[in-house]
Design a protein around this motif. Structure first.
Motif, PDB file in Angstrom:
ATOM      1  N   ALA A   4       0.824  -1.211   0.000  1.00 26.61           N
ATOM      2  CA  ALA A   4       0.000   0.000   0.000  1.00 26.61           C
ATOM      3  C   ALA A   4       0.857   1.259   0.000  1.00 26.61           C
ATOM      4  O   ALA A   4       0.585   2.203  -0.738  1.00 26.61           O
ATOM      5  CB  ALA A   4      -0.928  -0.010   1.207  1.00 26.61           C
ATOM      6  N   ALA A  91      -6.220   3.330  -5.219  1.00 26.81           N
ATOM      7  CA  ALA A  91      -6.935   2.210  -4.598  1.00 26.81           C
ATOM      8  C   ALA A  91      -7.614   1.350  -5.662  1.00 26.81           C
ATOM      9  O   ALA A  91      -7.562   0.120  -5.613  1.00 26.81           O
ATOM     10  CB  ALA A  91      -7.960   2.725  -3.605  1.00 26.81           C
ATOM     11  N   GLN A  94      -4.848  -0.522  -7.753  1.00 30.19           N
ATOM     12  CA  GLN A  94      -4.260  -1.645  -7.037  1.00 30.19           C
ATOM     13  C   GLN A  94      -5.246  -2.808  -6.928  1.00 30.19           C
ATOM     14  O   GLN A  94      -4.857  -3.966  -7.001  1.00 30.19           O
ATOM     15  CB  GLN A  94      -3.784  -1.222  -5.650  1.00 30.19           C
ATOM     16  N   THR A  95      -6.516  -2.506  -6.774  1.00 33.86           N
ATOM     17  CA  THR A  95      -7.528  -3.555  -6.718  1.00 33.86           C
ATOM     18  C   THR A  95      -7.587  -4.315  -8.035  1.00 33.86           C
ATOM     19  O   THR A  95      -7.654  -5.550  -8.057  1.00 33.86           O
ATOM     20  CB  THR A  95      -8.906  -2.954  -6.382  1.00 33.86           C
ATOM     21  N   PHE A 133     -13.418  -5.150  -1.529  1.00 35.47           N
ATOM     22  CA  PHE A 133     -13.088  -3.733  -1.602  1.00 35.47           C
ATOM     23  C   PHE A 133     -14.221  -2.908  -2.198  1.00 35.47           C
ATOM     24  O   PHE A 133     -14.354  -1.724  -1.948  1.00 35.47           O
ATOM     25  CB  PHE A 133     -11.828  -3.503  -2.432  1.00 35.47           C
TER      26      PHE A 133
END
Length: 135
Positions: A4, A91, A94-95, A133
C-alpha cells in the motif's frame, strides 16, 4: 503495508513529479535488479553458477516461456501498473492489479496443463477477497 505504501508513493511520484510511466517502471526495475543482485550474494553460495547451470538445462520451449514471462509479467505489467497509478485512483488501480490470480488459470490452460478444482477454488477465494473492496 509495504504494498500500500509503495502504491501511494508511486502515485505521488508519477503525478506530482510529472514522471512518465515508462521511466517510472524502468527505475523500479533497475533498483529491484540491483537490490536482488546484492542480496543474493549473501543468501546463496555461488548463485550465478546455479543460475547458469539451470539455464543450460532448459529446453528452447522453456526458454521461450521464460522470456515471455519476463517481458509480460515483469516489464509490461510494471509499465501498465505505472500508467494506471498515474491516471487512476491508486486504490482502484491496485484492486484491479490484484486480479492476477485469474490470469494464472488462463496461462495454465494455454500451456495445456491441468487446472484442478483446488486451483479454481483458490482463485475464486482470491477474487472474492478482492471484491470485498467494492462492497
Amino acid at each position: 503495508m509495504c504494498q500500500a505504501s509503495g502504491v501511494v508513493i508511486s502515485h505521488f511520484a508519477l503525478v506530482q513529479g510529472d514522471l512518465p510511466p515508462l521511466l517510472g517502471a524502468l527505475i523500479r526495475l533497475v533498483i529491484g535488479v540491483l537490490a536482488v543482485t546484492v542480496i543474493i550474494r549473501f543468501v546463496e553460495k555461488k548463485p550465478f553458477a546455479t543460475i547458469l547451470s539451470l539455464g543450460r538445462d532448459m529446453s528452447s520451449n522453456n526458454w521461450s516461456w521464460l522470456l515471455a514471462a519476463i517481458f509480460v509479467g515483469t516489464f509490461l505489467a510494471l509499465w501498465l501498473q505505472q500508467v494506471a497509478l498515474k491516471h487512476a485512483n491508486p486504490a482502484i488501480a491496485q484492486t484491479l492489479i490484484a486480479t492476477s490470480p485469474l490470469f494464472i488459470l488462463i496461462i495454465y490452460a494455454i500451456r495445456g496443463e491441468r487446472v484442478t478444482k483446488r486451483s479454481v477454488l483458490g482463485t475464486l477465494c482470491a477474487l472474492g477477497g478482492i471484491s470485498l473492496f467494492f462492497l
